[in-house]
Scaffold this motif. Structure first.
Motif, PDB file in Angstrom:
ATOM      1  N   ALA A 157       0.833  -1.201   0.000  1.00 14.92           N
ATOM      2  CA  ALA A 157       0.000   0.000   0.000  1.00 14.92           C
ATOM      3  C   ALA A 157       0.873   1.259   0.000  1.00 14.92           C
ATOM      4  O   ALA A 157       0.604   2.217  -0.742  1.00 14.92           O
ATOM      5  N   MET A 158       1.924   1.260   0.819  1.00 14.22           N
ATOM      6  CA  MET A 158       2.830   2.411   0.847  1.00 14.22           C
ATOM      7  C   MET A 158       3.577   2.553  -0.476  1.00 14.22           C
ATOM      8  O   MET A 158       3.818   3.672  -0.947  1.00 14.22           O
ATOM      9  N   SER A 159       3.911   1.417  -1.083  1.00 14.70           N
ATOM     10  CA  SER A 159       4.595   1.458  -2.382  1.00 14.70           C
ATOM     11  C   SER A 159       3.709   2.090  -3.443  1.00 14.70           C
ATOM     12  O   SER A 159       4.189   2.864  -4.289  1.00 14.70           O
ATOM     13  N   PHE A 160       2.402   1.787  -3.403  1.00 15.71           N
ATOM     14  CA  PHE A 160       1.502   2.382  -4.383  1.00 15.71           C
ATOM     15  C   PHE A 160       1.301   3.865  -4.123  1.00 15.71           C
ATOM     16  O   PHE A 160       1.075   4.632  -5.058  1.00 15.71           O
ATOM     17  N   PHE A 161       1.407   4.271  -2.885  1.00 12.59           N
ATOM     18  CA  PHE A 161       1.360   5.703  -2.577  1.00 12.59           C
ATOM     19  C   PHE A 161       2.529   6.414  -3.245  1.00 12.59           C
ATOM     20  O   PHE A 161       2.358   7.469  -3.870  1.00 12.59           O
ATOM     21  N   VAL A 162       3.729   5.824  -3.142  1.00 21.74           N
ATOM     22  CA  VAL A 162       4.916   6.399  -3.797  1.00 21.74           C
ATOM     23  C   VAL A 162       4.716   6.427  -5.309  1.00 21.74           C
ATOM     24  O   VAL A 162       5.038   7.419  -5.983  1.00 21.74           O
ATOM     25  N   PHE A 163       4.175   5.353  -5.864  1.00 16.46           N
ATOM     26  CA  PHE A 163       3.927   5.255  -7.306  1.00 16.46           C
ATOM     27  C   PHE A 163       2.992   6.372  -7.776  1.00 16.46           C
ATOM     28  O   PHE A 163       3.246   7.024  -8.792  1.00 16.46           O
ATOM     29  N   VAL A 164       1.922   6.615  -7.034  1.00 19.01           N
ATOM     30  CA  VAL A 164       0.948   7.647  -7.416  1.00 19.01           C
ATOM     31  C   VAL A 164       1.574   9.037  -7.315  1.00 19.01           C
ATOM     32  O   VAL A 164       1.383   9.877  -8.200  1.00 19.01           O
ATOM     33  N   VAL A 165       2.346   9.278  -6.253  1.00 19.96           N
ATOM     34  CA  VAL A 165       2.991  10.586  -6.083  1.00 19.96           C
ATOM     35  C   VAL A 165       3.978  10.851  -7.212  1.00 19.96           C
ATOM     36  O   VAL A 165       4.018  11.955  -7.776  1.00 19.96           O
ATOM     37  N   VAL A 166       4.779   9.843  -7.569  1.00 14.42           N
ATOM     38  CA  VAL A 166       5.731   9.988  -8.671  1.00 14.42           C
ATOM     39  C   VAL A 166       4.990  10.302  -9.964  1.00 14.42           C
ATOM     40  O   VAL A 166       5.385  11.189 -10.740  1.00 14.42           O
ATOM     41  N   GLY A 167       3.894   9.583 -10.217  1.00 15.09           N
ATOM     42  CA  GLY A 167       3.120   9.809 -11.431  1.00 15.09           C
ATOM     43  C   GLY A 167       2.528  11.211 -11.489  1.00 15.09           C
ATOM     44  O   GLY A 167       2.558  11.863 -12.546  1.00 15.09           O
ATOM     45  N   ILE A 168       2.002  11.693 -10.361  1.00  9.31           N
ATOM     46  CA  ILE A 168       1.399  13.032 -10.326  1.00  9.31           C
ATOM     47  C   ILE A 168       2.454  14.104 -10.573  1.00  9.31           C
ATOM     48  O   ILE A 168       2.251  15.031 -11.376  1.00  9.31           O
ATOM     49  N   LEU A 169       3.597  13.993  -9.894  1.00  9.47           N
ATOM     50  CA  LEU A 169       4.654  14.996 -10.064  1.00  9.47           C
ATOM     51  C   LEU A 169       5.231  14.968 -11.480  1.00  9.47           C
ATOM     52  O   LEU A 169       5.544  16.021 -12.051  1.00  9.47           O
ATOM     53  N   ALA A 170       5.361  13.772 -12.050  1.00  9.48           N
ATOM     54  CA  ALA A 170       5.850  13.679 -13.435  1.00  9.48           C
ATOM     55  C   ALA A 170       4.860  14.318 -14.403  1.00  9.48           C
ATOM     56  O   ALA A 170       5.256  15.029 -15.339  1.00  9.48           O
ATOM     57  N   LEU A 171       3.564  14.099 -14.168  1.00 15.33           N
ATOM     58  CA  LEU A 171       2.536  14.689 -15.037  1.00 15.33           C
ATOM     59  C   LEU A 171       2.551  16.207 -14.934  1.00 15.33           C
ATOM     60  O   LEU A 171       2.429  16.908 -15.948  1.00 15.33           O
ATOM     61  N   ILE A 172       2.718  16.729 -13.719  1.00 15.02           N
ATOM     62  CA  ILE A 172       2.777  18.187 -13.534  1.00 15.02           C
ATOM     63  C   ILE A 172       3.962  18.769 -14.290  1.00 15.02           C
ATOM     64  O   ILE A 172       3.846  19.790 -14.967  1.00 15.02           O
ATOM     65  N   ASN A 173       5.121  18.107 -14.174  1.00 16.15           N
ATOM     66  CA  ASN A 173       6.309  18.587 -14.878  1.00 16.15           C
ATOM     67  C   ASN A 173       6.120  18.578 -16.383  1.00 16.15           C
ATOM     68  O   ASN A 173       6.532  19.509 -17.079  1.00 16.15           O
ATOM     69  N   MET A 174       5.482  17.534 -16.901  1.00 13.74           N
ATOM     70  CA  MET A 174       5.265  17.449 -18.342  1.00 13.74           C
ATOM     71  C   MET A 174       4.296  18.515 -18.820  1.00 13.74           C
ATOM     72  O   MET A 174       4.457  19.102 -19.888  1.00 13.74           O
ATOM     73  N   LYS A 175       3.260  18.788 -18.019  1.00 16.27           N
ATOM     74  CA  LYS A 175       2.286  19.816 -18.393  1.00 16.27           C
ATOM     75  C   LYS A 175       2.911  21.211 -18.331  1.00 16.27           C
ATOM     76  O   LYS A 175       2.663  22.046 -19.204  1.00 16.27           O
ATOM     77  N   VAL A 176       3.693  21.454 -17.292  1.00 15.82           N
ATOM     78  CA  VAL A 176       4.342  22.760 -17.161  1.00 15.82           C
ATOM     79  C   VAL A 176       5.336  22.985 -18.302  1.00 15.82           C
ATOM     80  O   VAL A 176       5.452  24.091 -18.835  1.00 15.82           O
ATOM     81  N   GLY A 177       6.042  21.927 -18.683  1.00 21.80           N
ATOM     82  CA  GLY A 177       7.055  22.067 -19.725  1.00 21.80           C
ATOM     83  C   GLY A 177       6.523  21.974 -21.135  1.00 21.80           C
ATOM     84  O   GLY A 177       7.255  22.220 -22.086  1.00 21.80           O
ATOM     85  N   ASP A 178       5.230  21.653 -21.306  1.00 15.40           N
ATOM     86  CA  ASP A 178       4.653  21.528 -22.637  1.00 15.40           C
ATOM     87  C   ASP A 178       4.261  22.922 -23.157  1.00 15.40           C
ATOM     88  O   ASP A 178       3.343  23.531 -22.651  1.00 15.40           O
ATOM     89  N   THR A 179       4.997  23.393 -24.147  1.00 15.98           N
ATOM     90  CA  THR A 179       4.750  24.728 -24.684  1.00 15.98           C
ATOM     91  C   THR A 179       3.911  24.688 -25.953  1.00 15.98           C
ATOM     92  O   THR A 179       3.725  25.729 -26.597  1.00 15.98           O
ATOM     93  N   ARG A 180       3.400  23.523 -26.326  1.00 20.05           N
ATOM     94  CA  ARG A 180       2.590  23.442 -27.541  1.00 20.05           C
ATOM     95  C   ARG A 180       1.248  24.116 -27.339  1.00 20.05           C
ATOM     96  O   ARG A 180       0.660  24.087 -26.269  1.00 20.05           O
ATOM     97  N   ASP A 181       0.737  24.735 -28.373  1.00 18.14           N
ATOM     98  CA  ASP A 181      -0.560  25.426 -28.309  1.00 18.14           C
ATOM     99  C   ASP A 181      -1.692  24.401 -28.346  1.00 18.14           C
ATOM    100  O   ASP A 181      -1.593  23.383 -28.995  1.00 18.14           O
TER     101      ASP A 181
END
Length: 293
Positions: free
Chosen positions: A269-293
């Motif tokens: 359960a704790m491992s899946f918490f880490v997995f979800v947090v990593v996924g959320i932070l990676a998604l935020i970084n990709m959205k912030v860095g996406d400069t496409r219109d």
């Protein structure tokens, strides 16, 4: 079959073996781990938890787990920006075509990455020991009056872990930035110089924007690695003093194998918490860095 269908079939034929291997070795264990996270009991006698998400609610009531989350994010917030900034600056310096002995300098910066995680953790543990080299130097320079127990104090022990992480991984990220810089045409810098741009403006207006994809990639990799931080917590401080430096992965290991508890359901359960947090932070970084219109 049409030509397009034949090409599609050939493509899937090449992809299928790798897809099957990834599914068997990665996705199927993840599914099993999620099922196990809904169970409780010892490894020999696992039963469904009541309520079914009991392990997940337990995490947020576990003070030691919350402390491990806080420690891990502290390392992330401090270490990752410093490390990546140093990596970019070093890459910029070592990309100078007029610099002599570039190969030697690049090797020296990258060399810490060639040292195993356990070995370098033990080296830093020896350096910052009460009778270690750092204490000897600081006392001889009269910066300290007497030897200081760096690893026995919570704040200084966390600082040692952060210093160790920066030393170990800066060169690794520098290689990515160096590769990115070498793909930038030198004529771009010459044009900026002709237009009157100084070094600082050239760095911010040309280098950083053109390195943006590489910066995003290294940021995601660094976040992923720091959230799974284990070796330094185990080998450098053993989570001490009094669990003050313990990380999430270290605590997960203690609950599954490290302390003979074999509480695999809670660990999953704790491992899946880490997995979800990593996924959320990676998604935020990709959205912030996406400069496409």
């Amino acid at each position: 079959m049409t030509l397009l269908q034949k090409q599609s079939a050939a493509g899937w034929g090449f992809l299928l073996p790798g897809t099957i291997l990834i599914a068997i070795t990665a996705f199927w264990p993840m599914i099993q781990a999620f099922i196990m996270s809904l169970q409780t009991g010892s490894s020999a006698n696992m039963t469904w938890a009541e309520p079914i998400f009991n392990n997940y609610t337990r995490m947020f009531q576990d003070k030691l787990f919350l402390r491990s989350v806080g420690n891990t994010f502290l390392y992330l917030i401090i270490q990752v920006p410093i490390m990546l900034i140093l990596a970019i600056l070093l890459a910029q310096l070592l990309n100078n075509k007029h610099l002599r002995f570039k190969g030697l300098f690049r090797t020296c910066v990258f060399l810490p990455c060639a040292i195993s995680l356990v070995s370098y953790s033990i080296i830093f543990k020896s350096l910052f020991a009460t009778e270690g080299l750092i204490n000897t130097i600081l006392v001889n320079l009269h910066i300290l009056q007497e030897n200081y127990n760096f690893l026995g104090n919570a704040a200084s022990a966390k600082a040692v872990i952060i210093i160790a992480l920066i030393w170990r991984w800066t060169g690794y990220n520098m290689v990515f930035y160096l590769a990115g810089l070498q793909n930038i045409e030198y004529s771009v810098y010459e044009a900026a110089k002709i237009d009157g741009a100084n070094g600082w403006k050239t760095f911010w207006k040309i280098t950083v924007p053109l390195l943006k994809p590489t910066i995003i990639m290294t940021f995601i990799m660094s976040i992923n690695g720091t959230l799974q931080l284990y070796d330094e917590s185990v080998n450098l401080t053993n989570g001490g003093p009094a669990n003050a430096t313990i990380t999430m992965s270290h605590y997960i290991y203690n609950n599954s194998l490290g302390q003979g508890v074999a509480n695999f359901g809670y660990a999953c359960a704790m491992s899946f918490f880490v997995f979800v947090v990593v996924g959320i932070l990676a998604l935020i970084n990709m959205k912030v860095g996406d400069t496409r219109d």
